[in-house]
Scaffold this motif. Structure first.
Motif, PDB file in Angstrom:
ATOM      1  N   VAL A  24       0.878  -1.170   0.000  1.00  0.00           N
ATOM      2  CA  VAL A  24       0.000   0.000   0.000  1.00  0.00           C
ATOM      3  C   VAL A  24       0.913   1.217   0.000  1.00  0.00           C
ATOM      4  N   TYR A  25       0.628   2.141  -0.879  1.00  0.00           N
ATOM      5  CA  TYR A  25       1.448   3.342  -1.014  1.00  0.00           C
ATOM      6  C   TYR A  25       0.873   4.462  -0.175  1.00  0.00           C
ATOM      7  N   LEU A  26       1.763   5.213   0.465  1.00  0.00           N
ATOM      8  CA  LEU A  26       1.334   6.370   1.235  1.00  0.00           C
ATOM      9  C   LEU A  26       1.638   7.612   0.411  1.00  0.00           C
ATOM     10  N   ASP A  27       0.609   8.368   0.098  1.00  0.00           N
ATOM     11  CA  ASP A  27       0.790   9.615  -0.638  1.00  0.00           C
ATOM     12  C   ASP A  27       1.046  10.738   0.379  1.00  0.00           C
ATOM     13  N   ILE A  28       1.147  11.967  -0.097  1.00  0.00           N
ATOM     14  CA  ILE A  28       1.559  13.082   0.769  1.00  0.00           C
ATOM     15  C   ILE A  28       0.749  13.230   2.058  1.00  0.00           C
ATOM     16  N   ASP A  29      -0.436  12.621   2.089  1.00  0.00           N
ATOM     17  CA  ASP A  29      -1.303  12.761   3.265  1.00  0.00           C
ATOM     18  C   ASP A  29      -0.682  12.211   4.554  1.00  0.00           C
ATOM     19  N   TYR A  30       0.302  11.308   4.452  1.00  0.00           N
ATOM     20  CA  TYR A  30       0.867  10.726   5.682  1.00  0.00           C
ATOM     21  C   TYR A  30       1.783  11.711   6.414  1.00  0.00           C
ATOM     22  N   MET A  31       2.238  12.729   5.667  1.00  0.00           N
ATOM     23  CA  MET A  31       3.226  13.633   6.265  1.00  0.00           C
ATOM     24  C   MET A  31       2.541  14.667   7.170  1.00  0.00           C
ATOM     25  N   ASP A  32       3.343  15.266   8.020  1.00  0.00           N
ATOM     26  CA  ASP A  32       2.871  16.385   8.820  1.00  0.00           C
ATOM     27  C   ASP A  32       2.967  17.637   7.933  1.00  0.00           C
ATOM     28  N   HIS A  33       1.843  18.162   7.532  1.00  0.00           N
ATOM     29  CA  HIS A  33       1.798  19.342   6.662  1.00  0.00           C
ATOM     30  C   HIS A  33       2.716  19.239   5.437  1.00  0.00           C
ATOM     31  N   PHE A  34       2.743  18.046   4.863  1.00  0.00           N
ATOM     32  CA  PHE A  34       3.500  17.794   3.615  1.00  0.00           C
ATOM     33  C   PHE A  34       5.002  18.052   3.769  1.00  0.00           C
ATOM     34  N   LYS A  35       5.495  17.878   4.980  1.00  0.00           N
ATOM     35  CA  LYS A  35       6.933  18.055   5.208  1.00  0.00           C
ATOM     36  C   LYS A  35       7.625  16.714   5.023  1.00  0.00           C
ATOM     37  N   ASP A  36       8.610  16.681   4.130  1.00  0.00           N
ATOM     38  CA  ASP A  36       9.373  15.460   3.885  1.00  0.00           C
ATOM     39  C   ASP A  36       9.944  14.906   5.181  1.00  0.00           C
ATOM     40  N   PHE A  37       9.949  13.598   5.281  1.00  0.00           N
ATOM     41  CA  PHE A  37      10.566  12.868   6.400  1.00  0.00           C
ATOM     42  C   PHE A  37       9.901  13.169   7.747  1.00  0.00           C
ATOM     43  N   THR A  38       8.624  13.569   7.685  1.00  0.00           N
ATOM     44  CA  THR A  38       7.850  13.686   8.922  1.00  0.00           C
ATOM     45  C   THR A  38       6.610  12.813   8.767  1.00  0.00           C
ATOM     46  N   VAL A  39       5.972  12.525   9.908  1.00  0.00           N
ATOM     47  CA  VAL A  39       4.746  11.724   9.881  1.00  0.00           C
ATOM     48  C   VAL A  39       3.691  12.471  10.687  1.00  0.00           C
ATOM     49  N   ASP A  40       2.487  12.564  10.155  1.00  0.00           N
ATOM     50  CA  ASP A  40       1.384  13.192  10.877  1.00  0.00           C
ATOM     51  C   ASP A  40       1.034  12.283  12.058  1.00  0.00           C
ATOM     52  N   SER A  41       1.322  12.762  13.282  1.00  0.00           N
ATOM     53  CA  SER A  41       1.231  11.856  14.429  1.00  0.00           C
ATOM     54  C   SER A  41      -0.215  11.615  14.861  1.00  0.00           C
ATOM     55  N   GLU A  42      -1.141  12.431  14.391  1.00  0.00           N
ATOM     56  CA  GLU A  42      -2.536  12.108  14.714  1.00  0.00           C
ATOM     57  C   GLU A  42      -3.050  11.020  13.790  1.00  0.00           C
ATOM     58  N   ALA A  43      -2.689  11.130  12.509  1.00  0.00           N
ATOM     59  CA  ALA A  43      -3.173  10.161  11.521  1.00  0.00           C
ATOM     60  C   ALA A  43      -2.466   8.813  11.675  1.00  0.00           C
ATOM     61  N   PHE A  44      -1.178   8.882  12.049  1.00  0.00           N
ATOM     62  CA  PHE A  44      -0.368   7.659  12.210  1.00  0.00           C
ATOM     63  C   PHE A  44       0.368   7.740  13.546  1.00  0.00           C
ATOM     64  N   PRO A  45      -0.365   7.507  14.676  1.00  0.00           N
ATOM     65  CA  PRO A  45       0.246   7.705  15.993  1.00  0.00           C
ATOM     66  C   PRO A  45       1.454   6.795  16.235  1.00  0.00           C
TER      67      PRO A  45
END
Ligand code: GLC
Length: 630
Positions: free
Chosen positions: A200-221
């Motif tokens: 499964v591919y993760l598109d830009i939505d997984y990032m924190d505000h589309f910042k490279d090498f970050t992860v949105d911690s609410e969406a992916f705790p």
């Protein structure tokens, strides 16, 4: 044995497209390129084509396999309309093969700036190559066998990227899967429908505000935990990485990049600012060795979370706008406001707002520090995607030498094929793009790109169930097999087409059963510098009929494929240059066989049927769930 000569004009930059360098000869000493005239303005090469000559190559471009009759511009572009009136797509793969019964010539134009290939567009019999810069290296060879010229070209550009074997599985992607739950739902959908899923591919939505090498911690705790959870199901998560680094105080990648001077700069030495998904960004200067090493090291954040695959995007590099130009646009719009809107002003109004992205003028405002020279971006534009992907691949070798990592990119240049694969960008859910997908494959192979594939089902616009099924019937043969779609389009995960879900399950299982052959042929093509997908005109040079067959390909040495690409068709005409065995599969175990003589045949192919043609001297055996092809 054919041999490439290297003939140089001026003082070309070393792109590292070619690794086995022949001795370089200056244009004058070499007497130029056989058959090519250097135009008076010295930026144009002219070659007179015989009517009988076919011109192949140029990698990922629009139109058919034979490139005659159009103008192609190598100028890596975020082009979302892959229509036949376009000149540039995301890649610059400047390899041409010119051949007929009398012989073959091959030419690789190694220059990282813009190149125009006018192949019978202005004058039907004239091939004209126009360079932005007088500094270029030409690799030229001739011989009697075009396939040998391809093999030798591939040898000098070095071995193609070898992905992990699991990357031959089937992957689902969509721009808009927002969080863990969304992905779990997709995985569940596949499980319930009994359709195998490997990635499964993760598109830009997984990032924190589309910042490279970050992860949105609410969406992916807990991304590492989620990666493990998915791996237990045999599913790899593959995140996207974009070229632009968000300008934001407190964001370590930004702060470190500025501190170390790793971003591209303007004439005055200030960092170049532009906008992409995250808003304002800087571009890492991946052409600079140190900056490239640093950018590559950033992938560690995700590698450490168990991630073992990436797709690099927006690396033409795409820019949505620059603040300076936006200001000009606003100023001019203010001027227009209140004036009478005649038709010319109306056109200007549309142009002002409609063409602010990726402007040639903006590409001339920033610089790279490339091999100790300060080089303006437009002069090396076509290298950016290559070097971004190289940054990642080199880092993987340093950071995770024992791990096999999947890597592919949107933009590319010859040379990048050693570091990763490509997907062919933002196509549409159009039948014509299914055929385009097939036609791009051999051209990509010629330029070294073996691990490649298109967004199955189409990225933009709405996919129908029959288009998806026919597309799967092509993509099941491509090394990269990914269903991907844009935000806002109709959902197209295979299980969404409920009535056809059992057929999709059969086709994905069929793909799995074909992986041993695909992988073996991939490895062989890589080691022997062969094509994985061969146009018929190269394989059967004495058969004049096949010169115009552009909708059938040989796959490896044993098979031919001929997918259906017309809506509502229940079969298609196929031309067989030699007798073949048709195996018509509905599933691994449900198939029929037919011995066919050489010649034209109409083959019935219901929506759920895939035709595989076996060449003489080869066999296809099905035992239980396995297919062995020899
Ligand atoms: C680009 C990519 C596409 C991706 C989108 C959002 O358009 O080509 O695949 O889904 O950006 O990241």
């Amino acid at each position: 044995m054919v041999q490439y000569r290297k003939i140089i004009l001026g003082d070309p930059l070393e792109t590292e497209a070619v690794v086995e360098q022949p001795e370089a000869e200056q244009w004058e000493e070499a007497g130029g390129l056989p058959g090519f005239l250097l135009g008076r303005e010295k930026k144009i090469l002219r070659y007179r084509m015989r009517d009988s000559q076919l011109v192949y190559g140029l990698g990922e471009t629009v139109r058919g396999i034979n490139k005659r009759g159009w103008k192609y511009i190598s100028d890596c572009s975020d082009e979302t309309n892959h229509t036949e009136d376009r000149n540039s797509l995301y890649a610059a793969q400047n390899f041409l093969l010119i051949f007929d019964e009398q012989g073959a010539q091959a030419l690789f134009v190694d220059t990282p700036g813009r190149v125009i290939f006018d192949i019978g567009f202005t004058h039907a019999a004239s091939l004209e190559i126009t360079l932005d810069e007088l500094d270029a290296a030409f690799y030229y060879a001739e011989g009697s066998d075009p396939l040998e010229l391809i093999r030798e070209f591939r040898r000098i550009i070095g071995p193609s990227y070898l992905p992990p074997k699991w990357a031959f599985g089937y992957g689902q992607s969509r721009w808009g899967y927002k969080n863990e739950q969304d992905i779990r739902r997709v995985v569940e959908g596949y499980e319930k429908a009994g359709i195998p899923l490997d990635m499964v591919y993760l598109d830009i939505d997984y990032m924190d505000h589309f910042k490279d090498f970050t992860v949105d911690s609410e969406a992916f705790p807990d991304l590492p935990g989620f990666v493990r959870e998915m791996k237990e199901k045999g599913i790899h998560l593959i995140p996207i990485i974009d070229a632009g680094v968000k300008i934001e105080e407190g964001y370590p990648v930004y702060e470190e990049g500025v501190k170390e001077g790793y971003f591209c700069k303007k004439e005055d030495g200030e960092e170049f600012r532009t906008a992409v998904w995250p808003g304002l960004v800087h571009f890492p200067d991946v052409l600079n060795d140190k900056a490239r090493e640093w950018f590559g090291n950033q992938y560690r954040t995700l590698l450490d979370m168990g991630i073992d695959g990436f797709w690099n995007d927006m690396n033409e590099p795409t820019l949505f706008y620059t603040e300076e130009h936006l200001e000009e646009v606003f100023r001019r719009l203010e001027e227009l406001r209140g004036q009478e809107m005649d038709i010319w002003k109306f056109f200007e109004f549309g142009d002002l707002t409609g063409s602010i992205s990726s402007r040639a003028e903006d590409y001339r405002t920033f610089y790279h520090d490339f091999r100790g020279r300060k080089v303006r971006h437009d002069k090396v534009h076509n290298l950016y995607g290559y070097y971004m992907t190289r940054a990642a691949a080199e880092a993987f070798r340093r950071l995770a030498p024992d791990r096999e990592i999947l890597l592919f990119s949107r933009s590319s240049y010859v040379g990048m094929h050693r570091y990763g694969g490509v997907w062919t960008g933002d196509n549409k859910s159009w039948w014509s793009h299914l055929l385009l997908n097939l036609q791009q494959l051999p051209a990509l192979n010629m330029c070294g790109f073996l691990y490649s594939g298109a967004d199955t089902g189409g990225f933009g616009s709405d996919c129908t169930e029959d288009l998806m099924m026919r597309w799967v019937e092509l993509s099941m043969f491509t090394p990269l097999f990914r269903n991907h779609a844009a935000l806002g389009t109709r959902v197209q995960e295979l299980y969404r087409f409920e009535e056809l879900a059992p057929d999709f399950a059969n086709l994905i299982r069929l793909r799995h059963a074909l992986i041993p052959y695909l992988y073996e042929q991939f490895v062989r093509a890589r080691e022997q510098n062969d094509l994985l997908f061969t146009p018929l005109a190269l394989a059967y040079p004495s058969d004049r009929r096949v010169r115009t067959v552009e909708d059938q390909l040989l796959l490896g040495d044993a098979l031919m494929i001929a997918p259906v690409y017309i809506q509502n068709a229940v079969g298609r005409y196929v031309y067989l240059p030699e007798p073949m065995t048709l195996c018509r599969f509905r599933s691994v175990t449900d198939y029929d066989r037919l011995e066919l003589p050489a010649g034209d045949h109409y083959i019935d192919l219901a929506l759920n049927e895939v035709a595989i043609f076996v060449r003489p001297g080869h066999t296809l055996e099905v035992t239980g769930d396995t297919i062995s092809i020899r």
